[in-house]
Design an enzyme around this catalytic site. Structure first.
Site, mmCIF file in Angstrom:
data_model
loop_
_atom_site.group_PDB
_atom_site.id
_atom_site.type_symbol
_atom_site.label_atom_id
_atom_site.label_comp_id
_atom_site.label_asym_id
_atom_site.label_seq_id
_atom_site.Cartn_x
_atom_site.Cartn_y
_atom_site.Cartn_z
ATOM 1 C CG HIS A 219 -2.078 0.845 1.262
ATOM 2 N ND1 HIS A 219 -2.407 1.707 0.262
ATOM 3 C CD2 HIS A 219 -3.020 1.056 2.230
ATOM 4 C CE1 HIS A 219 -3.481 2.398 0.595
ATOM 5 N NE2 HIS A 219 -3.875 2.037 1.796
ATOM 6 C CG HIS A 258 -4.242 0.753 -8.460
ATOM 7 N ND1 HIS A 258 -5.592 0.654 -8.257
ATOM 8 C CD2 HIS A 258 -3.765 1.611 -7.529
ATOM 9 C CE1 HIS A 258 -5.917 1.435 -7.245
ATOM 10 N NE2 HIS A 258 -4.837 2.024 -6.789
ATOM 11 C CG ASP A 309 2.784 4.656 -3.977
ATOM 12 O OD1 ASP A 309 2.565 5.717 -3.383
ATOM 13 O OD2 ASP A 309 2.155 3.609 -3.760
HETATM 14 N N1 COA Z 1 5.289 -6.432 -9.973
HETATM 15 C C1 COA Z 1 5.305 -7.647 -10.540
HETATM 16 N N2 COA Z 1 4.185 -8.362 -10.746
HETATM 17 C C2 COA Z 1 3.028 -7.813 -10.367
HETATM 18 C C3 COA Z 1 2.961 -6.552 -9.781
HETATM 19 C C4 COA Z 1 4.146 -5.847 -9.601
HETATM 20 N N3 COA Z 1 4.144 -4.637 -9.054
HETATM 21 N N4 COA Z 1 1.670 -6.256 -9.511
HETATM 22 C C5 COA Z 1 0.953 -7.305 -9.888
HETATM 23 N N5 COA Z 1 1.766 -8.246 -10.412
HETATM 24 C C6 COA Z 1 1.411 -9.534 -10.952
HETATM 25 C C7 COA Z 1 0.977 -10.459 -9.839
HETATM 26 O O1 COA Z 1 2.075 -11.186 -9.319
HETATM 27 C C8 COA Z 1 0.006 -11.334 -10.548
HETATM 28 O O2 COA Z 1 0.720 -12.298 -11.273
HETATM 29 P P1 COA Z 1 0.201 -13.809 -11.304
HETATM 30 O O3 COA Z 1 -1.207 -13.723 -11.836
HETATM 31 O O4 COA Z 1 1.184 -14.479 -12.198
HETATM 32 O O5 COA Z 1 0.243 -14.265 -9.876
HETATM 33 C C9 COA Z 1 -0.636 -10.406 -11.572
HETATM 34 O O6 COA Z 1 0.262 -9.340 -11.769
HETATM 35 C C10 COA Z 1 -1.965 -9.838 -11.147
HETATM 36 O O7 COA Z 1 -1.814 -9.177 -9.944
HETATM 37 P P2 COA Z 1 -2.977 -9.147 -8.904
HETATM 38 O O8 COA Z 1 -2.679 -10.169 -7.869
HETATM 39 O O9 COA Z 1 -4.289 -9.263 -9.570
HETATM 40 O O10 COA Z 1 -2.851 -7.729 -8.330
HETATM 41 P P3 COA Z 1 -3.579 -7.252 -7.011
HETATM 42 O O11 COA Z 1 -4.808 -6.553 -7.408
HETATM 43 O O12 COA Z 1 -3.701 -8.287 -5.973
HETATM 44 O O13 COA Z 1 -2.465 -6.308 -6.472
HETATM 45 C C11 COA Z 1 -1.137 -4.543 -5.971
HETATM 46 C C12 COA Z 1 -2.447 -4.944 -6.603
HETATM 47 C C13 COA Z 1 -1.074 -3.017 -5.949
HETATM 48 C C14 COA Z 1 -1.064 -5.054 -4.531
HETATM 49 C C15 COA Z 1 0.023 -5.119 -6.820
HETATM 50 O O14 COA Z 1 -0.048 -4.612 -8.119
HETATM 51 C C16 COA Z 1 1.377 -4.857 -6.188
HETATM 52 O O15 COA Z 1 1.802 -5.611 -5.319
HETATM 53 N N6 COA Z 1 2.057 -3.761 -6.619
HETATM 54 C C17 COA Z 1 3.310 -3.394 -6.011
HETATM 55 C C18 COA Z 1 3.059 -2.585 -4.745
HETATM 56 C C19 COA Z 1 2.548 -1.217 -5.028
HETATM 57 O O16 COA Z 1 3.046 -0.521 -5.897
HETATM 58 N N7 COA Z 1 1.561 -0.805 -4.247
HETATM 59 C C20 COA Z 1 0.976 0.515 -4.345
HETATM 60 C C21 COA Z 1 -0.406 0.411 -4.884
HETATM 61 S S1 COA Z 1 -1.081 2.013 -5.240
#
Ligand code: COA
Length: 376
Positions: A219, A258, A309
């Site tokens: 987050h 996201h 971010d």
């Molecule tokens: N880097 C690498 N892979 C990523 C990723 C990232 N930043 N964000 C998502 N993915 C991948 C996931 O591993 C997943 O892969 P898989 O299907 O092979 O397991 C796929 O993309 C789909 O992701 P998903 O689990 O649907 O995303 P989510 O909705 O659960 O997660 C976040 C959203 C924001 C938690 C996620 O994108 C993330 O962890 N981002 C990095 C942290 C971040 O920047 N947070 C600030 C948010 S504003």
């Protein structure tokens, strides 16, 4: 996950709000109906905080009065300083803020819900002071004065961090990040605040819950992790190799992706030009080029785009903010949104208490202590 549940509540409508829309078709991101692009371009953080906490964009007179209210409430109470003095100087700044808000709730308890907007304003005024005070104390072991002359939250923050009159360009850039971070519907920390508020708890408790939730790297903590990632590389080619390696090892690249936005975060499009401008004005845009290469690789390899971010991290770096203060700056801004949601949640006066799908063992007989044997 079964059809009856959604992992991480993705896509679940968990309540109603009149505060913001996030990624709504044809509308995008709005705060109380105003497009984020217009707010970021034409309004400052105080106008946006007034819009969120008090419900309307202020008139010129109201804005002046609001700025004065915030500026005159910036001095830390002595009892709060005493609490901060007891914390180890190496403590995480997010832990410091969480503790400070909790202590403030005991020192200046919310007198009743009728005072909620005044309590929210007091928090908005004090949070930057807590950061400035802590920065000075953790570096020198000395207390510092936190009351300042009139001026916007962004200017106050920059003065606290640099000790000098800040460059107006940096004030505007920091102000834009505060506008962009202020509100984002039912994100994890806001939802935590609403859950706390739904029990009729006080505003400080709701903000403490929210700060603890924002702290995590999935987050708010992502802006710090993104900066650390960019600083690891010598140049764009090195960054490309490093990111490919992270992806090959199934690691997440912080500052990308996201839960709601699947085709791009509109806030990133607003903050990226600021990052470019500040980086170029340093006369050394190497980190910006590294950032752009990481963006290119993530788009090509995973179809993922930067969220707010990612480029905000560069803006904060160029504003002279140390990395451990990046997520705490997010707190300063998002407190406006959290407070707006607490006010809205209280108006519904409905306890948030969802149900769970049970996946544990079938009912079974109790085993007396003497008969329990792990090796069997
Ligand atoms: N880097 C690498 N892979 C990523 C990723 C990232 N930043 N964000 C998502 N993915 C991948 C996931 O591993 C997943 O892969 P898989 O299907 O092979 O397991 C796929 O993309 C789909 O992701 P998903 O689990 O649907 O995303 P989510 O909705 O659960 O997660 C976040 C959203 C924001 C938690 C996620 O994108 C993330 O962890 N981002 C990095 C942290 C971040 O920047 N947070 C600030 C948010 S504003």
């Amino acid at each position: 996950m079964t059809a009856q549940t959604a992992g991480g509540l993705a896509g679940v409508v968990a309540g109603e709000t009149g505060i913001s829309t996030v990624g709504k078709a044809g509308v995008g991101l709005t705060y109380r109906g105003y497009d984020i692009r217009e707010l970021a371009e034409r309004a400052g953080f105080e106008e946006v905080a007034h819009l969120l906490v008090h419900g309307t964009l202020p008139t010129a007179g109201e804005l002046d009065a609001y700025r004065t209210t915030l500026a005159s409430a910036r001095e830390l109470p002595a009892a709060l300083e005493a609490v901060l003095l007891a914390l180890p100087p190496a403590a995480s700044v997010m832990d410091v803020l969480r503790t400070a808000v909790s202590a403030l709730g005991a020192i200046e308890p919310e007198p009743g819900f009728r005072e909620q907007e005044r309590v929210a304003d007091r928090l908005l005024a004090l949070l930057p002071s807590m950061l400035g005070w802590w920065r000075h104390f953790s570096a020198s072991g000395e207390r510092s004065a936190t009351a300042t002359e009139e001026g916007s939250t962004a200017r106050h923050l920059l003065r606290l961090f640099s000790g000098a009159d800040p460059d107006p360009l940096l004030v505007r850039a920091l102000d834009a990040t505060l506008v962009l971070y202020a509100e984002h519907e039912f994100n994890a920390s806001t939802f935590a605040a609403r859950v706390a508020a739904s029990t009729r708890s006080d505003l400080h408790s709701a903000v403490v819950a929210a700060i603890g939730t924002l702290k995590g790297p999935l987050h708010g903590g992502a802006n710090e992790a993104a900066m650390e990632l960019m600083l690891r590389f010598d140049g764009p080619d090195d960054a490309e190799r490093g990111v490919l390696d992270l992806l090959a090892r199934q690691q997440r690249v912080m500052g990308f992706g996201h839960r709601v936005y699947r085709n791009g975060d509109p806030r990133s499009d607003i903050i990226k030009p600021w990052a470019r401008r500040l980086e170029e004005s340093r006369g050394d845009a190497r980190t910006f080029r590294i950032a752009e290469r990481i963006e290119e690789v993530m788009r090509r390899e995973r179809g993922l785009f930067p969220n707010l971010d990612f480029y905000t991290a560069l803006v904060y770096r160029d504003c002279g903010i140390p990395v451990p203060y990046f997520t705490p700056l997010f707190v300063v801004s998002r407190t406006a949104g959290w407070a707006a949601h607490v006010v809205e949640q209280r108006a519904t006066d409905r306890l948030i208490r969802p149900a769970a799908l049970y996946t544990g063992p079938e009912p079974r007989p109790f085993v007396p202590l003497a008969d329990r044997d792990r090796s069997a």
